[in-house]
Design a protein around this motif. Structure first.
Motif, PDB file in Angstrom:
ATOM      1  N   PRO A  18       0.817  -1.217   0.000  1.00 24.13           N
ATOM      2  CA  PRO A  18       0.000   0.000   0.000  1.00 24.13           C
ATOM      3  C   PRO A  18       0.851   1.267   0.000  1.00 24.13           C
ATOM      4  CG  PRO A  18      -0.782  -1.555   1.639  1.00 24.13           C
ATOM      5  CD  PRO A  18       0.525  -2.087   1.134  1.00 24.13           C
ATOM      6  N   GLU A  19       0.361   2.268  -0.713  1.00 23.27           N
ATOM      7  CA  GLU A  19       0.968   3.603  -0.699  1.00 23.27           C
ATOM      8  C   GLU A  19       0.205   4.398   0.347  1.00 23.27           C
ATOM      9  OE1 GLU A  19       0.718   7.531  -3.493  1.00 23.27           O
ATOM     10  OE2 GLU A  19       0.817   5.589  -4.506  1.00 23.27           O
ATOM     11  N   ILE A  20       0.915   4.944   1.324  1.00 17.93           N
ATOM     12  CA  ILE A  20       0.280   5.660   2.433  1.00 17.93           C
ATOM     13  C   ILE A  20       0.622   7.140   2.335  1.00 17.93           C
ATOM     14  CG2 ILE A  20       0.072   5.850   4.942  1.00 17.93           C
ATOM     15  CD1 ILE A  20      -0.889   3.134   3.809  1.00 17.93           C
ATOM     16  N   LYS A  21      -0.404   7.980   2.439  1.00 16.62           N
ATOM     17  CA  LYS A  21      -0.206   9.436   2.484  1.00 16.62           C
ATOM     18  C   LYS A  21      -0.787   9.937   3.789  1.00 16.62           C
ATOM     19  CE  LYS A  21      -0.193  10.287  -2.439  1.00 16.62           C
ATOM     20  NZ  LYS A  21      -0.751  11.057  -3.539  1.00 16.62           N
ATOM     21  N   GLU A  22      -0.059  10.845   4.432  1.00 15.59           N
ATOM     22  CA  GLU A  22      -0.541  11.433   5.680  1.00 15.59           C
ATOM     23  C   GLU A  22      -0.946  12.874   5.433  1.00 15.59           C
ATOM     24  OE1 GLU A  22       1.337  10.527   9.355  1.00 15.59           O
ATOM     25  OE2 GLU A  22       2.500   8.911   8.432  1.00 15.59           O
ATOM     26  N   PHE A  23      -2.029  13.282   6.085  1.00 10.65           N
ATOM     27  CA  PHE A  23      -2.563  14.632   5.943  1.00 10.65           C
ATOM     28  C   PHE A  23      -2.615  15.328   7.293  1.00 10.65           C
ATOM     29  CE2 PHE A  23      -4.376  12.087   2.513  1.00 10.65           C
ATOM     30  CZ  PHE A  23      -3.993  12.834   1.410  1.00 10.65           C
ATOM     31  N   GLY A  24      -1.506  15.359   7.994  1.00 12.00           N
ATOM     32  CA  GLY A  24      -1.446  16.018   9.296  1.00 12.00           C
ATOM     33  C   GLY A  24      -2.421  15.399  10.277  1.00 12.00           C
ATOM     34  N   ASP A  25      -3.195  16.243  10.931  1.00 11.25           N
ATOM     35  CA  ASP A  25      -4.159  15.767  11.923  1.00 11.25           C
ATOM     36  C   ASP A  25      -5.399  15.148  11.303  1.00 11.25           C
ATOM     37  OD1 ASP A  25      -2.498  16.583  13.929  1.00 11.25           O
ATOM     38  OD2 ASP A  25      -3.493  18.524  14.205  1.00 11.25           O
ATOM     39  N   SER A  26      -5.624  15.380  10.014  1.00  8.67           N
ATOM     40  CA  SER A  26      -6.855  14.880   9.393  1.00  8.67           C
ATOM     41  C   SER A  26      -6.777  13.400   9.015  1.00  8.67           C
ATOM     42  CB  SER A  26      -7.216  15.722   8.167  1.00  8.67           C
ATOM     43  OG  SER A  26      -6.207  15.620   7.188  1.00  8.67           O
ATOM     44  N   GLY A  27      -5.623  12.775   9.170  1.00  4.46           N
ATOM     45  CA  GLY A  27      -5.571  11.332   8.979  1.00  4.46           C
ATOM     46  C   GLY A  27      -4.707  10.862   7.834  1.00  4.46           C
ATOM     47  N   LYS A  28      -4.985   9.630   7.422  1.00  8.46           N
ATOM     48  CA  LYS A  28      -4.194   8.957   6.401  1.00  8.46           C
ATOM     49  C   LYS A  28      -5.065   8.496   5.254  1.00  8.46           C
ATOM     50  CE  LYS A  28      -0.608   6.982   9.310  1.00  8.46           C
ATOM     51  NZ  LYS A  28       0.112   5.773   9.680  1.00  8.46           N
ATOM     52  N   LEU A  29      -4.397   8.278   4.125  1.00  2.64           N
ATOM     53  CA  LEU A  29      -5.020   7.687   2.957  1.00  2.64           C
ATOM     54  C   LEU A  29      -4.131   6.533   2.517  1.00  2.64           C
ATOM     55  CD1 LEU A  29      -6.939   7.604   0.459  1.00  2.64           C
ATOM     56  CD2 LEU A  29      -5.368   9.231  -0.619  1.00  2.64           C
ATOM     57  N   ALA A  30      -4.733   5.378   2.289  1.00  2.85           N
ATOM     58  CA  ALA A  30      -4.017   4.216   1.756  1.00  2.85           C
ATOM     59  C   ALA A  30      -4.528   3.967   0.344  1.00  2.85           C
ATOM     60  CB  ALA A  30      -4.256   2.985   2.627  1.00  2.85           C
ATOM     61  N   ARG A  31      -3.600   3.732  -0.586  1.00  2.00           N
ATOM     62  CA  ARG A  31      -3.933   3.365  -1.962  1.00  2.00           C
ATOM     63  C   ARG A  31      -3.267   2.036  -2.262  1.00  2.00           C
ATOM     64  NH1 ARG A  31      -6.228   7.048  -5.000  1.00  2.00           N
ATOM     65  NH2 ARG A  31      -6.087   9.219  -4.445  1.00  2.00           N
ATOM     66  N   LEU A  32      -4.028   1.151  -2.908  1.00  2.00           N
ATOM     67  CA  LEU A  32      -3.483  -0.130  -3.315  1.00  2.00           C
ATOM     68  C   LEU A  32      -4.334  -0.705  -4.425  1.00  2.00           C
ATOM     69  CD1 LEU A  32      -4.507  -2.838  -0.747  1.00  2.00           C
ATOM     70  CD2 LEU A  32      -5.016  -0.462  -0.357  1.00  2.00           C
ATOM     71  N   SER A  33      -3.844  -1.765  -5.047  1.00  2.00           N
ATOM     72  CA  SER A  33      -4.611  -2.415  -6.109  1.00  2.00           C
ATOM     73  C   SER A  33      -4.897  -3.852  -5.701  1.00  2.00           C
ATOM     74  CB  SER A  33      -3.851  -2.373  -7.431  1.00  2.00           C
ATOM     75  OG  SER A  33      -2.626  -3.057  -7.317  1.00  2.00           O
ATOM     76  N   LEU A  34      -5.984  -4.378  -6.236  1.00  5.61           N
ATOM     77  CA  LEU A  34      -6.409  -5.739  -5.930  1.00  5.61           C
ATOM     78  C   LEU A  34      -6.720  -6.448  -7.242  1.00  5.61           C
ATOM     79  CD1 LEU A  34      -7.231  -7.535  -3.387  1.00  5.61           C
ATOM     80  CD2 LEU A  34      -9.571  -7.000  -4.068  1.00  5.61           C
ATOM     81  N   ALA A  35      -6.175  -7.647  -7.412  1.00  7.67           N
ATOM     82  CA  ALA A  35      -6.423  -8.447  -8.608  1.00  7.67           C
ATOM     83  C   ALA A  35      -7.467  -9.506  -8.296  1.00  7.67           C
ATOM     84  CB  ALA A  35      -5.140  -9.125  -9.079  1.00  7.67           C
ATOM     85  N   THR A  36      -8.515  -9.549  -9.113  1.00  5.95           N
ATOM     86  CA  THR A  36      -9.500 -10.626  -9.015  1.00  5.95           C
ATOM     87  C   THR A  36      -9.426 -11.439 -10.306  1.00  5.95           C
ATOM     88  OG1 THR A  36     -11.258  -9.197  -9.898  1.00  5.95           O
ATOM     89  CG2 THR A  36     -11.057  -9.341  -7.491  1.00  5.95           C
ATOM     90  N   ASN A  37      -9.724 -12.726 -10.215  1.00  7.73           N
ATOM     91  CA  ASN A  37      -9.636 -13.614 -11.373  1.00  7.73           C
ATOM     92  C   ASN A  37     -10.966 -14.308 -11.616  1.00  7.73           C
ATOM     93  OD1 ASN A  37      -6.793 -13.279 -11.850  1.00  7.73           O
ATOM     94  ND2 ASN A  37      -6.471 -14.475  -9.999  1.00  7.73           N
ATOM     95  N   GLU A  38     -11.292 -14.443 -12.890  1.00  7.63           N
ATOM     96  CA  GLU A  38     -12.459 -15.219 -13.306  1.00  7.63           C
ATOM     97  C   GLU A  38     -12.028 -16.088 -14.468  1.00  7.63           C
ATOM     98  OE1 GLU A  38     -16.458 -13.370 -13.324  1.00  7.63           O
ATOM     99  OE2 GLU A  38     -15.297 -11.507 -13.237  1.00  7.63           O
ATOM    100  N   GLY A  39     -12.573 -17.289 -14.537  1.00  3.41           N
ATOM    101  CA  GLY A  39     -12.228 -18.185 -15.622  1.00  3.41           C
ATOM    102  C   GLY A  39     -13.446 -18.586 -16.431  1.00  3.41           C
TER     103      GLY A  39
END
Length: 141
Positions: A18-39
């Motif tokens: 995950p890529e984490i960004k902090e915004f001071g006292d207002s908190g954090k943001l996490a960004r990530l990707s998820l792979a799903t598979n279908e056959g």
């Protein structure tokens, strides 16, 4: 009247740490990707696996939990909602993006749960649930 909700549930593997960004006292943001598979079987009868990548975001408490427990390759189930937004890129072109805002997640593989340090799994799924807020005790999984 029936309630209409924006709700998404996905099961897949995390594509990168995950890529984490902090915004001071207002908190954090996490960004990530998820792979799903279908056959499916194509016209020739051959098995074809199709991977779809999903952009995920998590705010505040969820971002903190993602930062602490989730890493590349983890097998997880997430629950959240679709969020559509637009932005203007550096070339002044308007871009559109759809993301899943994570509200809750569950680590499904013991390997990832065990590597989370103090977060241990004894094989019961309820112990792997990461709640979106400290008050959220009614998680459906």
């Amino acid at each position: 009247m029936m309630s209409i909700r924006n709700k998404v549930q996905l099961v897949g593997h995390v594509g990168q740490n995950p890529e984490i960004k902090e915004f001071g006292d207002s908190g954090k943001l996490a960004r990530l990707s998820l792979a799903t598979n279908e056959g499916y079987r194509n016209k020739e009868g051959q098995w074809v696996e199709q991977t779809t990548w999903h952009n995920l975001i998590g705010w505040r408490f969820v971002a903190e939990r993602i930062e602490k427990y989730v890493q590349k390759g983890a097998y997880v189930m997430i629950e959240g909602k679709l969020v559509n937004r637009d932005y203007t890129d550096k070339d002044n072109v308007k871009r559109y993006i759809t993301e899943v805002e994570v509200e809750n997640f569950l680590i499904l593989d013991k390997k990832s749960a065990d590597s989370a340090g103090s977060y241990q799994s004894n094989g019961t799924s309820s112990e792997n649930v990461i709640k979106a807020s400290e008050e959220d005790e009614n998680f459906p999984f």
